[in-house]
Motif scaffolding. Structure first.
Motif, PDB file in Angstrom:
ATOM      1  N   ILE A  87       0.798  -1.091  -0.122  1.00  0.00           N
ATOM      2  CA  ILE A  87      -0.113   0.067  -0.017  1.00  0.00           C
ATOM      3  C   ILE A  87       0.917   1.303   0.136  1.00  0.00           C
ATOM      4  O   ILE A  87       1.938   1.213   0.641  1.00  0.00           O
ATOM      5  CB  ILE A  87      -0.875   0.073   1.185  1.00  0.00           C
ATOM      6  N   ALA A  88       0.523   2.201  -0.881  1.00  0.00           N
ATOM      7  CA  ALA A  88       1.243   3.746  -0.846  1.00  0.00           C
ATOM      8  C   ALA A  88       0.391   4.606   0.140  1.00  0.00           C
ATOM      9  O   ALA A  88      -0.750   4.887  -0.337  1.00  0.00           O
ATOM     10  CB  ALA A  88       1.180   3.947  -2.362  1.00  0.00           C
ATOM     11  N   TRP A  89       1.143   5.117   0.907  1.00  0.00           N
ATOM     12  CA  TRP A  89       0.441   5.932   1.836  1.00  0.00           C
ATOM     13  C   TRP A  89       0.761   7.487   1.570  1.00  0.00           C
ATOM     14  O   TRP A  89       1.925   7.832   1.338  1.00  0.00           O
ATOM     15  CB  TRP A  89       0.704   5.652   3.228  1.00  0.00           C
ATOM     16  N   THR A  90      -0.247   8.465   1.723  1.00  0.00           N
ATOM     17  CA  THR A  90       0.287   9.661   1.601  1.00  0.00           C
ATOM     18  C   THR A  90      -0.253  10.545   2.829  1.00  0.00           C
ATOM     19  O   THR A  90      -1.034  10.048   3.463  1.00  0.00           O
ATOM     20  CB  THR A  90      -0.385  10.597   0.207  1.00  0.00           C
ATOM     21  N   THR A  91       0.203  11.840   2.860  1.00  0.00           N
ATOM     22  CA  THR A  91      -0.169  12.891   3.810  1.00  0.00           C
ATOM     23  C   THR A  91      -0.437  14.043   3.342  1.00  0.00           C
ATOM     24  O   THR A  91       0.153  14.511   2.281  1.00  0.00           O
ATOM     25  CB  THR A  91       0.637  13.049   4.838  1.00  0.00           C
ATOM     26  N   GLY A  92      -1.393  14.718   3.666  1.00  0.00           N
ATOM     27  CA  GLY A  92      -1.871  16.128   3.117  1.00  0.00           C
ATOM     28  C   GLY A  92      -2.506  16.742   4.350  1.00  0.00           C
ATOM     29  O   GLY A  92      -3.872  16.700   4.279  1.00  0.00           O
ATOM     30  N   GLU A 104      -3.871   9.176   3.903  1.00  0.00           N
ATOM     31  CA  GLU A 104      -4.829   8.397   2.617  1.00  0.00           C
ATOM     32  C   GLU A 104      -3.796   7.274   2.068  1.00  0.00           C
ATOM     33  O   GLU A 104      -2.775   7.417   2.049  1.00  0.00           O
ATOM     34  CB  GLU A 104      -5.483   9.480   1.757  1.00  0.00           C
ATOM     35  N   THR A 105      -4.952   6.410   1.216  1.00  0.00           N
ATOM     36  CA  THR A 105      -4.162   5.453   0.435  1.00  0.00           C
ATOM     37  C   THR A 105      -4.103   6.085  -0.974  1.00  0.00           C
ATOM     38  O   THR A 105      -5.203   6.680  -1.491  1.00  0.00           O
ATOM     39  CB  THR A 105      -4.730   4.276   0.423  1.00  0.00           C
ATOM     40  N   ALA A 106      -2.636   6.099  -1.650  1.00  0.00           N
ATOM     41  CA  ALA A 106      -2.669   6.364  -3.139  1.00  0.00           C
ATOM     42  C   ALA A 106      -3.086   5.631  -3.923  1.00  0.00           C
ATOM     43  O   ALA A 106      -3.688   5.663  -5.123  1.00  0.00           O
ATOM     44  CB  ALA A 106      -1.198   7.017  -3.373  1.00  0.00           C
ATOM     45  N   ALA A 107      -2.477   4.295  -3.726  1.00  0.00           N
ATOM     46  CA  ALA A 107      -2.776   2.875  -4.439  1.00  0.00           C
ATOM     47  C   ALA A 107      -2.232   1.798  -3.707  1.00  0.00           C
ATOM     48  O   ALA A 107      -1.617   1.929  -2.857  1.00  0.00           O
ATOM     49  CB  ALA A 107      -1.908   3.170  -5.805  1.00  0.00           C
ATOM     50  N   THR A 108      -2.775   0.646  -4.150  1.00  0.00           N
ATOM     51  CA  THR A 108      -2.524  -0.560  -3.642  1.00  0.00           C
ATOM     52  C   THR A 108      -1.864  -1.538  -4.732  1.00  0.00           C
ATOM     53  O   THR A 108      -2.622  -1.578  -5.749  1.00  0.00           O
ATOM     54  CB  THR A 108      -3.733  -1.329  -3.043  1.00  0.00           C
ATOM     55  N   ARG A 109      -0.880  -2.255  -4.646  1.00  0.00           N
ATOM     56  CA  ARG A 109      -0.352  -3.161  -5.520  1.00  0.00           C
ATOM     57  C   ARG A 109      -0.054  -4.613  -5.125  1.00  0.00           C
ATOM     58  O   ARG A 109       0.360  -4.850  -4.105  1.00  0.00           O
ATOM     59  CB  ARG A 109       0.841  -2.549  -6.370  1.00  0.00           C
ATOM     60  N   ARG A 126       3.315  -5.783 -12.092  1.00  0.00           N
ATOM     61  CA  ARG A 126       2.568  -5.204 -11.018  1.00  0.00           C
ATOM     62  C   ARG A 126       1.168  -5.169 -11.435  1.00  0.00           C
ATOM     63  O   ARG A 126       0.859  -4.797 -12.795  1.00  0.00           O
ATOM     64  CB  ARG A 126       3.080  -3.790 -10.908  1.00  0.00           C
ATOM     65  N   ILE A 127       0.440  -5.226 -10.582  1.00  0.00           N
ATOM     66  CA  ILE A 127      -0.971  -5.101 -10.657  1.00  0.00           C
ATOM     67  C   ILE A 127      -1.411  -3.997  -9.593  1.00  0.00           C
ATOM     68  O   ILE A 127      -1.479  -4.146  -8.513  1.00  0.00           O
ATOM     69  CB  ILE A 127      -2.125  -6.571 -10.470  1.00  0.00           C
ATOM     70  N   VAL A 128      -1.864  -2.782 -10.285  1.00  0.00           N
ATOM     71  CA  VAL A 128      -2.264  -1.804  -9.313  1.00  0.00           C
ATOM     72  C   VAL A 128      -3.617  -1.296  -9.459  1.00  0.00           C
ATOM     73  O   VAL A 128      -4.232  -1.443 -10.464  1.00  0.00           O
ATOM     74  CB  VAL A 128      -1.156  -0.578  -9.760  1.00  0.00           C
ATOM     75  N   VAL A 129      -4.149  -0.946  -8.082  1.00  0.00           N
ATOM     76  CA  VAL A 129      -5.567  -0.627  -7.955  1.00  0.00           C
ATOM     77  C   VAL A 129      -5.508   0.879  -7.597  1.00  0.00           C
ATOM     78  O   VAL A 129      -4.992   1.242  -6.700  1.00  0.00           O
ATOM     79  CB  VAL A 129      -6.311  -1.470  -7.042  1.00  0.00           C
ATOM     80  N   THR A 130      -6.096   1.732  -8.363  1.00  0.00           N
ATOM     81  CA  THR A 130      -6.266   3.087  -7.970  1.00  0.00           C
ATOM     82  C   THR A 130      -7.660   3.359  -7.613  1.00  0.00           C
ATOM     83  O   THR A 130      -8.553   2.735  -7.919  1.00  0.00           O
ATOM     84  CB  THR A 130      -5.715   4.055  -9.081  1.00  0.00           C
ATOM     85  N   THR A 131      -8.009   4.467  -7.182  1.00  0.00           N
ATOM     86  CA  THR A 131      -9.238   4.829  -6.812  1.00  0.00           C
ATOM     87  C   THR A 131     -10.287   4.933  -8.057  1.00  0.00           C
ATOM     88  O   THR A 131     -10.123   5.089  -9.397  1.00  0.00           O
ATOM     89  CB  THR A 131      -9.402   6.222  -6.171  1.00  0.00           C
ATOM     90  N   GLY A 132     -11.704   4.588  -7.572  1.00  0.00           N
ATOM     91  CA  GLY A 132     -12.567   4.442  -8.375  1.00  0.00           C
ATOM     92  C   GLY A 132     -13.571   5.815  -8.792  1.00  0.00           C
ATOM     93  O   GLY A 132     -14.523   5.889  -9.447  1.00  0.00           O
TER      94      GLY A 132
END
Length: 241
Positions: A97-102, A115-120, A229-235
Motif C-alpha cells: 500500500i502506498a500512503w500519503t499525507t496532506g 490516505e491511500t494513494a494506490a495498492t499493488r 505489477r497489478i495496481v488498483v487506484t481509486t474508482g
C-alpha cells in the motif's frame, strides 16, 4: 520483440506518471483540496502481507456486493467475480500500500490527511515500461466505449485480491447473512483495517484493501510484455489514474 499494448487500454501521460509517483516516497502527487499550497506527499510504501495464488488466476473485485444481500441470505447464485483476463505465474506475492499525507483543518481541528494513494500486487521486481487498464475475462475491448475505464465497484469502499479458483471458499465469510444483516466474519485482521482469508485445502488466499468507490485495475508490463505489477487506484471519477 518488445511488448506493444492496445492503445485503447494504455495509460495516458498523467495516469502513467501517477502510477509511478504513487510508489515513490517523497513524491508530490497533488495538493490538498482548497489549499494548493499544501502538497499531498507519498510518505511510505507498506508491505501489507503476502498472498498465495496457486492457480495463477487472479480476482480483483469487491469481496461482496451490497445489492446481493438478499441472494446471500438464501444461498442463491450471484454474479461471478471480476477475474482478470490476464493470468500470472502461480506463486506467493507481496501486497503493498502506498500512503500519503496532506494535512488540513476540519472545523478548526487539525487533521493529518493520511490516505491511500494506490495498492499493488507485486508479481515481479522487473522494470515496468508501460501501463494498461486490465480487462476482466468477460469484457470485450471492442465494446469499451471511447474514454471508458473498465473497473470494479464497491459501495463499502473495499476491494480484494484473490485466487480465482478458490473464490467461492475465500469470499464466503463476507457473504454470510442472518435475517438480512451481514453476520460477523471470522477473518484474519491485518494492518489498516485490511483482512485475509486462507483456504488451506487449495493453499490460496484473499486479501482486502481500501478501494474508494471500487477502483481501476492497472497492469504494469515489462519490456517482454510480462505483468510485473497489478495496481488498483481509486474508482472516484476525475482521478488522475
Amino acid at each position: 520483440m518488445e511488448w506493444v499494448g492496445d492503445a485503447r487500454l494504455a495509460a495516458g501521460p498523467e495516469a502513467a506518471w501517477y502510477l509511478e509517483a504513487a510508489f515513490t516516497p517523497g513524491a508530490h502527487i497533488g495538493s490538498v483540496y482548497d489549499d494548493p499550497t499544501t502538497p499531498i506527499v507519498v510518505t511510505r510504501i507498506e508491505e501489507l502481507t503476502t498472498i498465495r495464488v496457486p492457480s495463477g488466476r487472479i480476482v480483483v473485485d469487491a469481496p461482496w456486493d451490497d445489492d446481493e444481500i438478499w441472494e446471500y441470505g438464501r444461498g442463491l447464485p450471484t454474479r461471478p467475480p471480476r477475474e482478470l483476463a490476464v493470468s500470472i505465474p502461480p506463486g506467493v506475492y507481496r501486497v503493498e500500500i502506498a500512503w500519503t499525507t496532506g494535512p488540513y483543518e476540519f472545523f478548526g481541528e487539525p487533521c493529518d490527511g493520511v490516505e491511500t494513494a494506490a495498492t499493488r500486487l507485486c508479481v515481479s521486481d522487473d522494470p515496468v515500461v508501460g501501463w494498461e487498464m486490465a480487462l476482466g475475462v468477460d469484457e470485450d475491448i471492442d465494446r469499451l466505449r471511447a474514454g471508458g475505464e473498465p473497473r470494479f465497484s464497491s459501495d463499502a469502499n473495499v476491494g480484494c485480491f484473490a485466487d480465482a479458483a478458490a473464490w467461492t471458499t475465500l469470499s464466503a465469510p463476507f457473504r454470510k447473512v442472518v435475517d438480512g444483516i451481514p453476520a460477523p466474519r471470522d477473518t484474519e485482521q491485518l494492518a489498516d483495517g485490511c483482512e485475509r482469508v486462507r483456504d488451506e485445502s487449495q493453499q490460496a488466499d484473499l486479501v482486502t484493501f481500501g478501494a474508494e468507490s471500487g477502483g481501476i485495475v492497472w497492469l504494469g508490463r515489462t519490456k517482454a510484455g510480462d505483468v510485473a505489477r497489478i495496481v488498483v487506484t481509486t474508482g472516484m471519477p476525475g482521478a488522475q489514474a
